[in-house]
Design a protein around this motif. Structure first.
Motif, PDB file in Angstrom:
ATOM      1  N   SER A  25       1.862  44.317 -10.312  1.00 61.26           N
ATOM      2  CA  SER A  25       2.214  45.226  -9.218  1.00 61.26           C
ATOM      3  C   SER A  25       1.361  44.937  -7.973  1.00 61.26           C
ATOM      4  O   SER A  25       1.878  44.891  -6.850  1.00 61.26           O
ATOM      5  N   LEU A  26       0.068  44.716  -8.153  1.00 58.88           N
ATOM      6  CA  LEU A  26      -0.809  44.416  -7.014  1.00 58.88           C
ATOM      7  C   LEU A  26      -0.387  43.107  -6.330  1.00 58.88           C
ATOM      8  O   LEU A  26      -0.550  42.949  -5.122  1.00 58.88           O
ATOM      9  N   LEU A  27       0.166  42.203  -7.122  1.00 65.41           N
ATOM     10  CA  LEU A  27       0.574  40.899  -6.575  1.00 65.41           C
ATOM     11  C   LEU A  27       2.037  40.886  -6.124  1.00 65.41           C
ATOM     12  O   LEU A  27       2.518  39.872  -5.611  1.00 65.41           O
ATOM     13  N   SER A  31     -10.816  42.408  -7.476  1.00 61.76           N
ATOM     14  CA  SER A  31     -10.519  41.186  -8.253  1.00 61.76           C
ATOM     15  C   SER A  31     -10.062  41.615  -9.646  1.00 61.76           C
ATOM     16  O   SER A  31     -10.035  42.816  -9.972  1.00 61.76           O
ATOM     17  N   LEU A  32      -9.751  40.628 -10.461  1.00 64.48           N
ATOM     18  CA  LEU A  32      -9.338  40.935 -11.838  1.00 64.48           C
ATOM     19  C   LEU A  32     -10.433  41.681 -12.607  1.00 64.48           C
ATOM     20  O   LEU A  32     -10.133  42.406 -13.560  1.00 64.48           O
ATOM     21  N   ALA A  33     -11.689  41.517 -12.201  1.00 61.28           N
ATOM     22  CA  ALA A  33     -12.767  42.266 -12.859  1.00 61.28           C
ATOM     23  C   ALA A  33     -12.515  43.768 -12.715  1.00 61.28           C
ATOM     24  O   ALA A  33     -12.639  44.533 -13.682  1.00 61.28           O
ATOM     25  N   ASP A  34     -12.134  44.200 -11.506  1.00 59.48           N
ATOM     26  CA  ASP A  34     -11.841  45.615 -11.288  1.00 59.48           C
ATOM     27  C   ASP A  34     -10.606  46.046 -12.084  1.00 59.48           C
ATOM     28  O   ASP A  34     -10.581  47.120 -12.678  1.00 59.48           O
ATOM     29  N   VAL A  35      -9.587  45.192 -12.071  1.00 62.43           N
ATOM     30  CA  VAL A  35      -8.329  45.555 -12.740  1.00 62.43           C
ATOM     31  C   VAL A  35      -8.568  45.807 -14.224  1.00 62.43           C
ATOM     32  O   VAL A  35      -8.164  46.841 -14.766  1.00 62.43           O
ATOM     33  N   GLY A  62      -6.763  33.516  -3.948  1.00 62.12           N
ATOM     34  CA  GLY A  62      -7.747  34.372  -3.302  1.00 62.12           C
ATOM     35  C   GLY A  62      -7.419  35.850  -3.323  1.00 62.12           C
ATOM     36  O   GLY A  62      -8.198  36.655  -2.822  1.00 62.12           O
ATOM     37  N   ARG A  63      -6.305  36.236  -3.899  1.00 63.91           N
ATOM     38  CA  ARG A  63      -5.943  37.660  -3.862  1.00 63.91           C
ATOM     39  C   ARG A  63      -6.679  38.466  -4.935  1.00 63.91           C
ATOM     40  O   ARG A  63      -7.276  39.485  -4.636  1.00 63.91           O
ATOM     41  N   LEU A  64      -6.601  38.048  -6.174  1.00 61.68           N
ATOM     42  CA  LEU A  64      -7.320  38.768  -7.242  1.00 61.68           C
ATOM     43  C   LEU A  64      -8.321  37.876  -7.970  1.00 61.68           C
ATOM     44  O   LEU A  64      -9.053  38.348  -8.840  1.00 61.68           O
ATOM     45  N   ILE A  65      -8.321  36.587  -7.621  1.00 65.78           N
ATOM     46  CA  ILE A  65      -9.321  35.658  -8.167  1.00 65.78           C
ATOM     47  C   ILE A  65     -10.107  35.105  -6.984  1.00 65.78           C
ATOM     48  O   ILE A  65      -9.530  34.439  -6.114  1.00 65.78           O
ATOM     49  N   PRO A  66     -11.411  35.385  -6.909  1.00 69.95           N
ATOM     50  CA  PRO A  66     -12.191  34.917  -5.759  1.00 69.95           C
ATOM     51  C   PRO A  66     -12.160  33.399  -5.626  1.00 69.95           C
ATOM     52  O   PRO A  66     -12.134  32.679  -6.634  1.00 69.95           O
ATOM     53  N   GLU A  67     -12.191  32.930  -4.383  1.00 70.35           N
ATOM     54  CA  GLU A  67     -12.184  31.477  -4.163  1.00 70.35           C
ATOM     55  C   GLU A  67     -13.576  30.879  -4.332  1.00 70.35           C
ATOM     56  O   GLU A  67     -13.725  29.724  -4.675  1.00 70.35           O
ATOM     57  N   LEU A 116      -1.093  35.372 -14.027  1.00 71.20           N
ATOM     58  CA  LEU A 116      -0.356  35.947 -12.888  1.00 71.20           C
ATOM     59  C   LEU A 116      -1.100  35.709 -11.569  1.00 71.20           C
ATOM     60  O   LEU A 116      -0.487  35.354 -10.554  1.00 71.20           O
ATOM     61  N   ALA A 117      -2.405  35.897 -11.591  1.00 67.73           N
ATOM     62  CA  ALA A 117      -3.179  35.832 -10.341  1.00 67.73           C
ATOM     63  C   ALA A 117      -3.520  34.407  -9.922  1.00 67.73           C
ATOM     64  O   ALA A 117      -3.954  34.175  -8.796  1.00 67.73           O
ATOM     65  N   ASP A 118      -3.313  33.460 -10.819  1.00 66.83           N
ATOM     66  CA  ASP A 118      -3.713  32.073 -10.560  1.00 66.83           C
ATOM     67  C   ASP A 118      -2.590  31.249  -9.905  1.00 66.83           C
ATOM     68  O   ASP A 118      -2.749  30.048  -9.704  1.00 66.83           O
ATOM     69  N   GLY A 119      -1.481  31.880  -9.576  1.00 67.75           N
ATOM     70  CA  GLY A 119      -0.376  31.136  -8.955  1.00 67.75           C
ATOM     71  C   GLY A 119      -0.765  30.572  -7.594  1.00 67.75           C
ATOM     72  O   GLY A 119      -1.584  31.163  -6.882  1.00 67.75           O
ATOM     73  N   ASP A 120      -0.162  29.445  -7.230  1.00 72.04           N
ATOM     74  CA  ASP A 120      -0.503  28.793  -5.956  1.00 72.04           C
ATOM     75  C   ASP A 120      -0.330  29.724  -4.772  1.00 72.04           C
ATOM     76  O   ASP A 120      -1.104  29.692  -3.818  1.00 72.04           O
ATOM     77  N   ASP A 121       0.684  30.582  -4.826  1.00 71.03           N
ATOM     78  CA  ASP A 121       0.950  31.487  -3.706  1.00 71.03           C
ATOM     79  C   ASP A 121       0.096  32.756  -3.765  1.00 71.03           C
ATOM     80  O   ASP A 121       0.224  33.635  -2.923  1.00 71.03           O
TER      81      ASP A 121
END
Ligand SMILES: N[C@@H](CCC(=O)N[C@@H](CS)C(=O)NCC(=O)O)C(=O)O
Length: 212
Positions: free
Chosen positions: A23-25, A166-170, A85-90, A77-82
């Motif tokens: 949902s966040l993504l 980030s995913l840590a919070d989720v 940096g949204r839920l996985i820090p760069e 889910l969060a590791d997609g190319d598009d």
């Protein structure tokens, strides 16, 4: 992207982590419910086709790929190319700290907070086996220790890692928001309560079924 199907039981916080991540993504997810109390994840069909370990959640990607373990499914889910940096820090160190909290969640938090919540809310404390009763005190202590560690970390911070969610919070949010159902006294954790409210305010946030 291939169709995403979440094999889940809606009462499970582990399943909710994946629903919240999607949902966040802004990713569409088809939810396929099972009743774990009726053994629906232990049938020969489920063990053969979905997860040989007999548990939900499992994220199905397309027709052939099945991802058990909530953290792994959230990561996919969060590791997609598009989604970079949204839920996985760069940043490498931040990404590693994210993993540190995800492992902590699985080792220390889910194994105490989620277990006590499940026993109190679904099994019923009066229906526990002798073996379960014997574990109550130790699990309560483990859960308090985990929550106390999280509370100390969150004092003066907005998010578990870096400057954004980030995913840590989720993954930590899923069972912390309902820890009171397992008997944990959440008024003792003011920084965590502020963080819970912060997560609920993020764009794309979705509630867990049956939780306000
Ligand atoms: N480490 C796993 C734990 C999965 C888990 O404990 N699933 C539970 C529901 S929350 C389950 O399927 N229980 C039913 C059973 O074991 O038969 C994860 O994070 O996904």
């Amino acid at each position: 992207m291939d169709q995403l199907v979440l094999h889940e039981d809606p009462i499970s916080g582990n399943c909710y982590k994946i629903q919240l991540t999607a949902s966040l993504l802004g990713l569409p997810l088809v939810r396929r419910p099972y009743d774990i109390w009726k053994g629906e994840t232990r049938t020969p069909e489920f063990l053969t086709n979905i997860n040989p370990f007999g548990q939900i959640p499992v994220l199905q990607v397309g027709t052939d790929s099945f991802i058990p373990e909530s953290g792994a499914a959230c990561f996919f889910l969060a590791d997609g190319d598009d989604q970079k940096g949204r839920l996985i820090p760069e940043d490498r160190l931040e990404r590693t700290q994210m993993l540190r909290w995800m492992f902590f969640e699985q080792n220390q938090h889910e194994t105490s907070v989620a277990v006590l919540r499940s026993w109190a809310r679904f099994t019923g404390l009066g229906n526990l086996s002798e073996e379960q009763k014997g574990r109550l005190t130790a699990l309560g202590r483990q859960g308090e220790r985990a929550l106390t560690c999280m509370e100390a970390h969150m004092q003066g911070r907005e998010w578990f890692v870096g400057k954004k969610i980030s995913l840590a919070d989720v993954v930590l949010f899923a069972y912390t928001q309902i820890a009171h159902e397992g008997g944990f006294e959440m008024e003792n954790y003011p920084a965590l309560n502020q963080w819970i409210a912060r997560v609920k305010g993020v764009e794309g946030f979705v509630k867990m079924d049956g939780v306000d």
